[in-house]
Design an enzyme around this catalytic site. Structure first.
Site, PDB file in Angstrom:
ATOM      1  N   SER A 147     -13.056   1.580   5.682  1.00  0.00           N
ATOM      2  CA  SER A 147     -11.922   2.245   6.316  1.00  0.00           C
ATOM      3  C   SER A 147     -12.051   2.389   7.820  1.00  0.00           C
ATOM      4  O   SER A 147     -11.048   2.457   8.528  1.00  0.00           O
ATOM      5  CB  SER A 147     -11.718   3.631   5.693  1.00  0.00           C
ATOM      6  OG  SER A 147     -12.863   4.439   5.871  1.00  0.00           O
ATOM      7  N   LYS A 205      -1.483   4.096   0.643  1.00  0.00           N
ATOM      8  CA  LYS A 205      -1.712   3.211   1.795  1.00  0.00           C
ATOM      9  C   LYS A 205      -0.793   2.004   1.665  1.00  0.00           C
ATOM     10  O   LYS A 205       0.363   2.067   2.057  1.00  0.00           O
ATOM     11  CB  LYS A 205      -3.188   2.863   1.880  1.00  0.00           C
ATOM     12  CG  LYS A 205      -4.052   4.108   2.109  1.00  0.00           C
ATOM     13  CD  LYS A 205      -5.522   3.810   2.136  1.00  0.00           C
ATOM     14  CE  LYS A 205      -6.337   5.062   2.419  1.00  0.00           C
ATOM     15  NZ  LYS A 205      -6.257   6.078   1.335  1.00  0.00           N
ATOM     16  N   HIS A 241      -8.128   0.315   0.841  1.00  0.00           N
ATOM     17  CA  HIS A 241      -7.526  -0.340   2.004  1.00  0.00           C
ATOM     18  C   HIS A 241      -7.295  -1.841   1.777  1.00  0.00           C
ATOM     19  O   HIS A 241      -6.863  -2.533   2.700  1.00  0.00           O
ATOM     20  CB  HIS A 241      -8.402  -0.123   3.231  1.00  0.00           C
ATOM     21  CG  HIS A 241      -8.462   1.307   3.664  1.00  0.00           C
ATOM     22  ND1 HIS A 241      -7.535   1.883   4.508  1.00  0.00           N
ATOM     23  CD2 HIS A 241      -9.324   2.297   3.324  1.00  0.00           C
ATOM     24  CE1 HIS A 241      -7.832   3.151   4.693  1.00  0.00           C
ATOM     25  NE2 HIS A 241      -8.917   3.437   3.987  1.00  0.00           N
TER      26      HIS A 241
END
Length: 385
Positions: free
Chosen positions: A178, A238, A206
């Site tokens: 991240s 996300k 992610h």
């Protein structure tokens, strides 16, 4: 009288440039956001595909709220598990190529719940030193012995695994890291866990939506199946633009988590409307491949410009593009300068990253324009050149 010395400790954080302030957003999430009546180009969000404010995702949320109401009312194991939760779990399992999936309220809760349910005292957990805080905390909570290896160092991990005499070993890693934006060495991790009879868990928060032809994440991009990566965790807030998280794996894994993951059992279920919105964003993620193509284009455009400026980039090909500045003071000053130019970037300080690696964490979205990226590069040129 302050027996806990709270005021003193807060003052010390301010002196060290470690004091955190919240930003109050007055608009939907997107490539541009409003704060205090002013619009900013937003390069600090994890809304990688630009789905957080997508009209059809909003419509799905609204329709489900009309049908199910606002709150779920209870935990999953009481009466909070709706048809929308169940349908999304089935769709996520199919999407990731796993037997089943289980929805958690947050990514933090998913990692704490999964690790502490799987590993216990007498077991060993092997973690990359740059793993997300939730993975580290999950290991601590489990009671197992935790051993950490240098970021991406397969040689050190191999030595640790060969030196282990315990029967139950769990290797845990971020998929896309991240703060650095780089990808885990999946072939190395799979090879080592297979030869050492260890279980592998990947947090692909992610990567999901961003990597892979259909957005299945790093595991899709690397063509890795459930047997090779038995525990997959990813978030919904996300790439998919909503909220929550899930763990996917075998029938036995998911049933074990339903029975033993405390962060699943002892909390109120997410609202059904969020699940319905996520089902719609999952469809868009798979169908609109242009979003990932646009991201790749923007990443390449930014990196080319940043390299021409001589900026200290990290080797990331993902939408996470850090620029190392090396001190809390430098990061805070740079963030404020860009904000004055109408640009928001993440100013990441120690202890979120190690000392001397403090950075601007620039994140790109499929809804950014070329001109926004060029304006960011112009601001960085004025700042550093």
């Amino acid at each position: 009288m302050d027996p806990w010395e709270l005021a003193t400790k807060l003052d010390e954080l301010k002196r060290q440039q470690r004091y955190r302030l919240r930003k109050t957003i007055e608009s939907p999430q997107g490539a541009s956001v409003q704060m205090a009546g002013q619009m900013f180009d937003n390069f600090s969000s994890n809304d990688y595909l630009g789905l957080a404010n997508h009209p059809s995702v909003i419509k799905a949320f609204q329709q489900a709220a009309e049908r199910y109401g606002v709150g779920s009312g209870s935990a999953h194991l009481i009466c909070g598990h709706s048809a929308e939760h169940h349908a999304l779990e089935e769709e996520l399992a199919e999407f990731t190529g796993r037997d089943r999936a289980l929805i958690f309220s947050t990514g933090y809760m998913a990692n704490l719940g999964a690790i502490s349910a799987m590993a216990h005292k007498g077991d060993e957990i092997f973690q990359d030193k740059l793993n997300h805080a939730s993975l580290i905390d999950g290991g601590r909570l489990s009671g197992a012995q935790v051993k950490r290896f240098v970021h991406g160092d397969m040689g050190q991990l191999k030595q640790l695994l060969e030196g282990s005499s315990t029967r139950r070993k769990l290797v845990v890693s971020d998929g896309v890291f991240s703060m650095d934006g780089d990808e885990a060495n999946m072939q190395g991790l799979v090879g080592l866990t297979e030869t050492s009879n260890a279980m592998l868990m990947i947090d692909d928060a992610h990567g999901l939506g961003v990597l892979g032809e259909k957005g299945g994440g790093l595991l899709e991009a690397c063509d890795l199946n459930q047997q090779q990566v038995p525990i997959l965790m990813a978030t919904l807030g996300k790439g998919l633009g909503t909220s929550g998280a899930f763990v996917a794996g075998s029938e036995e894994l998911i049933e074990t988590l339903i029975q033993q993951a405390r962060t699943y059992v002892f909390t109120t279920a997410m609202p059904s409307a969020v699940m319905a919105a996520t089902r719609q964003s999952l469809k868009i993620c798979q169908q609109e491949t242009w979003r990932r193509e646009k991201l790749r284009h923007l990443v390449a455009r930014f990196r080319k410009g940043a390299e021409q400026l001589g900026l200290n980039l990290m080797p990331s090909q993902t939408p996470i593009q850090p620029i190392i500045l090396g001190s809390n003071e430098a990061v805070m000053a740079a963030g404020e300068y860009l904000k004055e130019k109408g640009i928001l970037v993440g100013a990441i300080r120690y202890p979120a990253v190690k000392k001397a690696s403090e950075r601007l964490r620039i994140t790109l979205s499929a809804t950014h324009t070329d001109s926004q990226v060029d304006n960011l590069l112009l601001g960085l040129e004025e700042l550093f050149c």
